[in-house]
Motif scaffolding. Structure first.
Motif, PDB file in Angstrom:
ATOM      1  N   PHE A 214      28.106  12.713   1.732  1.00 21.83           N
ATOM      2  CA  PHE A 214      26.852  13.149   1.114  1.00 21.83           C
ATOM      3  C   PHE A 214      26.249  12.027   0.278  1.00 21.83           C
ATOM      4  CE2 PHE A 214      29.920  13.989  -2.218  1.00 21.83           C
ATOM      5  CZ  PHE A 214      29.237  13.768  -3.407  1.00 21.83           C
ATOM      6  N   GLY A 215      24.986  12.160   0.029  1.00 23.86           N
ATOM      7  CA  GLY A 215      24.280  11.246  -0.852  1.00 23.86           C
ATOM      8  C   GLY A 215      23.634  12.025  -1.976  1.00 23.86           C
ATOM      9  N   MET A 216      23.296  11.317  -3.036  1.00 25.72           N
ATOM     10  CA  MET A 216      22.635  11.941  -4.173  1.00 25.72           C
ATOM     11  C   MET A 216      21.205  11.430  -4.287  1.00 25.72           C
ATOM     12  SD  MET A 216      25.782  11.885  -6.896  1.00 25.72           S
ATOM     13  CE  MET A 216      26.523  10.471  -6.103  1.00 25.72           C
ATOM     14  N   LEU A 217      20.278  12.337  -4.494  1.00 24.80           N
ATOM     15  CA  LEU A 217      18.886  11.969  -4.692  1.00 24.80           C
ATOM     16  C   LEU A 217      18.689  11.633  -6.162  1.00 24.80           C
ATOM     17  CD1 LEU A 217      16.032  11.663  -3.612  1.00 24.80           C
ATOM     18  CD2 LEU A 217      15.689  14.117  -3.979  1.00 24.80           C
ATOM     19  N   LEU A 218      18.333  10.379  -6.421  1.00 27.48           N
ATOM     20  CA  LEU A 218      18.277   9.875  -7.786  1.00 27.48           C
ATOM     21  C   LEU A 218      16.864   9.457  -8.171  1.00 27.48           C
ATOM     22  CD1 LEU A 218      21.339   7.439  -7.585  1.00 27.48           C
ATOM     23  CD2 LEU A 218      21.370   9.833  -8.287  1.00 27.48           C
TER      24      LEU A 218
END
Length: 304
Positions: A214-218
């Protein structure tokens, strides 16, 4: 005079045509409202992979999508999210970030990295894909299995935590390595297995579900703190809608691919996942790999 729009330059290494990218251009950009000017750059065309976090901190970009391993370079507490069986699946991922654990991680991101975590993009769950017909039920059954894992200490340790003998081989050489028997298997999310046609040179998929990608929206804290409460709410609502849609696309792909692989003659089955989880977490806790994990966080995550 009309107020100038707030520029949001977004950088991501992913191609523009994958669901998580389309979620940003088709949903997020449409939902944030007229206060913002959203400028997305995909395929690492603006910033090289691994440089985005510093770009956020310096104000070169305002938003990015990054995996926890990138954040762990400056805040090693995020290492826990990449360990085997810490994040179990997509619903568990969402539950983590909606919990007190998520608030703790978001606070670490604010304090140490000067970024705000708006949400998570699920990329898929890694499963073990093997040659041969030996049935895998527990980590003991993986003994002696030459399992290709990406290079790097953390990935190699993940392979060992499954009971396998990890072998570092470049992704582009993996098909040939499977075909020739240099390795007995590999692990990847199911969409990767199809894209790379690994099903042509393997016989089974063991649904270990050992690692969730997963990735994080920053967004940079500097930008976030400059926004009004109404603007912050608009960004958060847009992020929620975009990430939810993207997750649905990846989950649908994975569900369809089980049927596809079975149609290609592969055996697809679930092992004793609890046995794998217990074995992996014991190895992590007894090693230096867990030394930066916040105290009590693993227990809190396991209870969710």
């Amino acid at each position: 005079m009309a107020q100038d729009k707030i520029e949001l330059i977004f950088s991501d290494v992913n191609p523009a045509d994958v669901p998580r990218s389309k979620a940003m251009t088709d949903i997020f950009a449409a939902e944030i409202g007229d206060s913002f000017d959203f400028k997305p750059y995909f395929g690492a065309t603006l910033m090289k992979q691994g440089t985005e976090l510093v770009g956020l901190q310096r104000g070169n970009i305002q938003m990015a999508g990054l995996p926890p391993s990138d954040l762990a370079q400056q805040a090693p507490e995020f290492d826990i999210l990449g360990a085997a069986y810490v994040v179990r699946d997509q619903p568990h991922l969402k539950a983590i970030f909606d919990s007190e654990v998520g608030e703790q991680l978001k606070q670490i991101a604010r304090d140490k990295l000067k970024v705000e975590i708006l949400g998570t993009f699920y990329y898929g769950t890694r499963q073990v894909n093997l040659r041969g017909d030996q049935e895998i039920k527990t980590p003991e059954d993986m003994k002696g299995v030459k399992l290709r894992m990406p290079g790097g200490e953390s990935w190699q340790f993940l392979g060992k935590s499954l009971g396998a003998n990890p072998v570092p081989i470049p992704y582009t050489e993996l098909y040939t390595a499977l075909q020739s028997g240099v390795v007995d298997g590999q692990d990847n999310p199911l969409p990767n297995d199809k894209a790379m046609k690994f099903y042509e040179v393997t016989d089974q998929i063991v649904m270990t579900g050992h690692n969730v990608g997963f990735g994080m929206l920053l967004v940079s804290s500097m930008v976030w703190d400059s926004l009004s409460a109404e603007q912050q709410a608009a960004l958060q609502a847009a992020a929620d809608k975009a990430t939810a849609w993207s997750d649905e696309q990846y989950l649908a792909q994975e569900a369809e691919l089980v049927e596809f692989f079975e149609g290609e003659g592969l055996k697809v089955y679930a092992p004793d996942v609890k046995a794998f989880q217990d074995h992996a977490q014991k190895m992590y806790l007894e090693s230096a790999m867990s030394e930066n994990w916040p105290e009590g966080m693993l227990d809190a995550i396991n209870k969710l």
